[in-house]
Design a protein around this motif. Sequence first.
Motif, PDB file in Angstrom:
ATOM      1  N   ASN A 130      39.546  44.998  70.217  1.00  0.00           N
ATOM      2  CA  ASN A 130      39.362  43.901  70.800  1.00  0.00           C
ATOM      3  C   ASN A 130      39.673  42.902  69.703  1.00  0.00           C
ATOM      4  OD1 ASN A 130      38.090  44.845  73.002  1.00  0.00           O
ATOM      5  ND2 ASN A 130      36.035  44.432  72.409  1.00  0.00           N
ATOM      6  N   ASN A 177      40.401  41.887  75.069  1.00  0.00           N
ATOM      7  CA  ASN A 177      39.713  42.837  75.182  1.00  0.00           C
ATOM      8  C   ASN A 177      40.466  44.122  75.358  1.00  0.00           C
ATOM      9  OD1 ASN A 177      37.160  41.558  74.133  1.00  0.00           O
ATOM     10  ND2 ASN A 177      36.167  41.856  75.859  1.00  0.00           N
ATOM     11  N   GLY A 178      40.388  45.281  74.719  1.00  0.00           N
ATOM     12  CA  GLY A 178      41.200  46.326  74.872  1.00  0.00           C
ATOM     13  C   GLY A 178      40.825  47.087  75.960  1.00  0.00           C
ATOM     14  N   ALA A 216      34.081  49.269  70.416  1.00  0.00           N
ATOM     15  CA  ALA A 216      35.511  48.760  70.099  1.00  0.00           C
ATOM     16  C   ALA A 216      35.569  48.444  68.386  1.00  0.00           C
ATOM     17  CB  ALA A 216      35.900  47.561  70.790  1.00  0.00           C
ATOM     18  N   ARG A 222      38.893  51.362  72.118  1.00  0.00           N
ATOM     19  CA  ARG A 222      39.720  50.095  72.230  1.00  0.00           C
ATOM     20  C   ARG A 222      39.587  49.231  71.149  1.00  0.00           C
ATOM     21  NH1 ARG A 222      35.695  46.016  75.832  1.00  0.00           N
ATOM     22  NH2 ARG A 222      33.911  46.758  74.639  1.00  0.00           N
TER      23      ARG A 222
END
Length: 303
Positions: A90, A102-103, A10, A88
Amino acid sequence: MIYTVTLNPAIDYFVQVDHFKAGELNHVISDRKMAGGKGINVSRVLQHLGEASECLGFIGGFTGEFIIEKLADEGIDADFVPVDGDTRINVKLKSDTETEINGVAPEITDAQLAALFSKLEKLTDQDILVLSGSRPATLPVTIYKEMMEKVRRSGVKVVADTSGEAFRKAVEAKPFLVKPNHHELGEYYGVTVETFEDVKKYGRKLVEEGIDHVIVSMGGKGAIYIDKDQYLYAPPAKGVLKNSVGAGDSLVAGFLSEYVVSGDFKKAFRKGAATGSATAFSVDLATKEKVDEVLPQITISKI
């Protein structure tokens, strides 16, 4: 060579806001963006301590390009498998309290997973493989166990630092080293682990299950190392807490940075404890200078 695997990397986006108010307009005082993920953290700290490693895992999109560029800037080698979606982001919101968002991880296909497994085939008994962090939802909970079984015949030493059911499955494959915190250790055995005696009792059970080396971090109480012959205790260092992200990863990195040089587990545990504290006392992950500053505070004792 040390290889770190980050299945779910991330961009960690740190945002500082004075007196954050939900549902209202808030102004950011400061922010910073870092390449994140537990395996990546281990590689970054290893690099700070002068030990090379290579990052493996999955990466995708413009966010993935950012991570690769940041690692390259620090001189860290990476051999990620490209995926179709974006890696992602975060969000770490620091205000009167800390909030994390969090993604969502991109989907990992069977072909992409096979590509990662093929990279593991090049590892030998001279290598260490660090498996740490969460897994994308599209990968099975047994993924770390499967990776360990993949490298077993090669004699690769595996470090497993994960939690929940993934940790439970990883233990079944008998890694070389595990590093749960005391809450994760208690969760594994369905008990509450709070005292040193609790840690000794249940950490020993992990050794009896076939784990060669166990390190249990206890936050402000320090850490305990357990193998078939001994229990060692590292007290907490004194300093101002600035960063709660990456201290456990730093402990692993500090441990490995010494172990690959000397093979001395006591010295490695001391270096690991100092490195974890150095990250806790830093805005970013530990530097060699900060570790050298903290190390004299750490005296290892048998318990």
